[in-house]
Design a protein around this motif. Structure first.
Motif, short mmCIF file in Angstrom:
data_model
loop_
_atom_site.label_atom_id
_atom_site.label_comp_id
_atom_site.label_asym_id
_atom_site.label_seq_id
_atom_site.Cartn_x
_atom_site.Cartn_y
_atom_site.Cartn_z
N ASP A 110 -3.76 3.61 13.05
CA ASP A 110 -3.44 2.45 13.89
C ASP A 110 -3.51 1.18 13.04
OD1 ASP A 110 -2.95 0.84 16.03
OD2 ASP A 110 -4.97 0.98 16.88
N VAL A 111 -2.37 0.57 12.78
CA VAL A 111 -2.32 -0.66 11.98
C VAL A 111 -2.72 -1.84 12.85
CG1 VAL A 111 -0.80 -2.23 10.71
CG2 VAL A 111 -0.63 0.24 10.36
N ARG A 112 -3.64 -2.65 12.34
CA ARG A 112 -4.18 -3.77 13.12
C ARG A 112 -3.73 -5.13 12.62
NH1 ARG A 112 -9.96 -0.56 13.19
NH2 ARG A 112 -9.36 0.90 14.86
N HIS A 113 -3.44 -5.23 11.33
CA HIS A 113 -3.01 -6.52 10.80
C HIS A 113 -2.32 -6.29 9.45
CE1 HIS A 113 -2.99 -10.89 10.57
NE2 HIS A 113 -3.35 -10.80 9.32
N VAL A 114 -1.33 -7.11 9.18
CA VAL A 114 -0.62 -7.07 7.90
C VAL A 114 -0.65 -8.46 7.29
CG1 VAL A 114 1.61 -6.65 6.77
CG2 VAL A 114 0.91 -5.22 8.70
N ARG A 115 -0.92 -8.53 5.99
CA ARG A 115 -0.98 -9.82 5.30
C ARG A 115 0.22 -9.97 4.38
NH1 ARG A 115 -7.14 -8.50 3.64
NH2 ARG A 115 -8.10 -8.80 5.72
N PRO A 116 0.66 -11.20 4.15
CA PRO A 116 1.85 -11.41 3.32
C PRO A 116 1.72 -10.90 1.89
CG PRO A 116 1.34 -13.39 4.59
CD PRO A 116 0.18 -12.46 4.77
N ASP A 117 0.48 -10.74 1.40
CA ASP A 117 0.30 -10.28 0.02
C ASP A 117 0.46 -8.76 -0.13
OD1 ASP A 117 -2.02 -9.30 1.17
OD2 ASP A 117 -3.39 -10.33 -0.18
N GLY A 118 0.76 -8.06 0.98
CA GLY A 118 0.94 -6.61 0.91
C GLY A 118 -0.28 -5.82 1.30
N THR A 119 -1.24 -6.46 1.94
CA THR A 119 -2.44 -5.79 2.42
C THR A 119 -2.25 -5.38 3.88
OG1 THR A 119 -3.84 -7.09 0.94
CG2 THR A 119 -4.93 -6.00 2.79
N ARG A 132 8.53 -12.21 4.66
CA ARG A 132 7.52 -13.21 4.32
C ARG A 132 6.62 -12.61 3.26
NH1 ARG A 132 2.46 -15.60 7.83
NH2 ARG A 132 1.78 -17.09 6.23
N GLY A 133 6.49 -13.32 2.14
CA GLY A 133 5.69 -12.79 1.04
C GLY A 133 6.25 -11.47 0.56
N ASN A 134 5.41 -10.44 0.56
CA ASN A 134 5.82 -9.10 0.13
C ASN A 134 6.09 -8.18 1.31
OD1 ASN A 134 5.12 -10.22 -2.32
ND2 ASN A 134 4.07 -8.40 -3.07
N VAL A 135 6.41 -8.76 2.45
CA VAL A 135 6.57 -8.01 3.69
C VAL A 135 7.97 -8.22 4.25
CG1 VAL A 135 5.70 -7.67 6.04
CG2 VAL A 135 4.11 -8.26 4.19
N ALA A 136 8.57 -7.12 4.74
CA ALA A 136 9.86 -7.18 5.44
C ALA A 136 9.74 -6.42 6.75
CB ALA A 136 10.97 -6.57 4.59
#
Length: 367
Positions: free
Chosen positions: A122-131, A263-267
């Protein structure tokens, strides 16, 4: 290079396949306990099939046999409102196919290394740096792909202040009826509701129904049989042959325009980026296009430049298709007697070329 894909549906698995084939390490995080698809039939239009060809999977899907393009739209008495030239559509644009959604998911999943698949996460949060923060801890990658659907956690993480998906005013039912003869693929419009049927290669018939309804309302098979009992054949027979357990109902949402898909390393891709009404049958096809385009861009140009190229290529196209899909189905949901009478009188008088031109941009995509 490593990519984390959030969501193991058609778009997410296609992205995993495309990146894996280019030598990337991939990790697919799926909230459900298994990689499968809850759904019924799926029409793969020529552009979606070209995306599958780019993944090397087109011939496996073609093995099930071709399907005809939509024959058109009927009135509830069976008269044609719009009649497509099926042979001309095939000649101009290529092959249509009909598959079960679960079969396509199985095909894509089989092309991803088993160790890369992480169900029950279950994914709870994604950060722009790829975390990515999830139920199993924290993971990081050079690229994160949010393919987690209309209520995407990835999208909310990246753009928390933007509006979320909006209910378009109608709900949808999907089912697969037992094998029986039907004359091609067609849709029928009434007042505020419609019925579509698509023959499948094994003789079964994929059916979809849509009706104006308050959000969250639920209607079972018996009421659907009553609603459509006086519509033209084979609609009553299809509903009478169906089993209640086979009926799936989902409210229909559309996503307002995002200012960017990256955004950042996220699409984001698929419904997470551009959830649309099902009126053109382009939802899965656009997700497949997204996946192929994204993998090509980031592998060729690098992550940051590739994400910029992906956004430039995909955002205008998909937002155009969202708009056209909304427009294509609007008249089916009119409830005014005077408006529907006018609609039924005018549509048969319009040239077929008018409708075909509106579909050309969707069908003619290439990578």
């Amino acid at each position: 290079m490593k990519a984390i894909i959030v969501g193991g549906g058609i778009g997410g698995l296609a992205a995993a396949v495309a990146l894996h084939q280019r030598g990337w390490r991939v990790e697919v995080l799926e909230r459900a306990a298994a990689f499968t698809e809850v759904g019924a039939g799926l029409a793969i239009q020529p552009n979606g099939l070209r995306a599958l060809d780019a993944l090397g999977l087109g011939e496996l899907v073609r093995a099930g046999g071709p399907a005809d393009p939509p024959a058109g739209i009927r009135r509830t008495n069976g008269d044609w409102l719009i009649r497509n030239d099926v042979d001309d559509l095939k000649r101009r644009f290529g092959t249509w196919l009909t598959v079960h959604r679960a079969a396509l998911v199985d095909l894509l999943r089989a092309a991803v290394p088993a160790q890369a698949l992480r169900p029950g996460t279950d994914v709870r949060h994604v950060r722009p740096d790829g975390t990515v923060v999830h139920s199993g801890g924290t993971s990081s990658a050079d690229l994160v792909v949010g393919a987690d659907g209309v209520h995407s956690v990835t999208r909310r993480s990246m753009w928390p202040h933007l509006p979320g998906p909006r209910y378009v005013g109608y709900t949808a039912w999907r089912l697969i009826a037992p094998p029986q003869p039907v004359e091609g693929s067609a849709e029928t419009w009434g007042r505020g509701q419609r019925f579509g049927h698509v023959p499948m290669p094994d003789g079964r018939v994929y059916c979809y129904l849509m009706a104006n309804a308050p959000i969250g309302s639920r209607v079972g098979l018996e009421e659907l049989r009553e609603r459509f009992a006086h519509w033209h054949d084979p609609i009553p027979a299809l509903l009478n042959s169906a089993q209640s357990a086979a009926v799936l109902q989902h409210d229909t949402y559309e996503l307002p325009k995002l200012p960017s898909y990256v955004r950042g390393n996220v699409a984001v891709l698929g419904d997470a980026a551009h959830a649309m009404t099902p009126n053109l049958g382009q939802g899965a096809c656009q997700a497949l296009e997204d996946a192929v385009t994204l993998a090509h861009a980031v592998d060729t140009l690098g992550v940051r430049a590739g994400l910029e190229a992906y956004d430039r290529a995909r955002r205008p196209r998909t937002q155009m298709i969202v708009r056209r899909s909304r427009q294509a189905g609007a008249a089916a949901h009119w409830t005014s007697t005077s408006l529907t009478t006018l609609r039924d009188a005018v549509l048969p008088l319009l040239p077929n070329a008018l409708f075909e031109r509106s579909l050309t941009p969707a069908y003619t995509w290439t990578i």
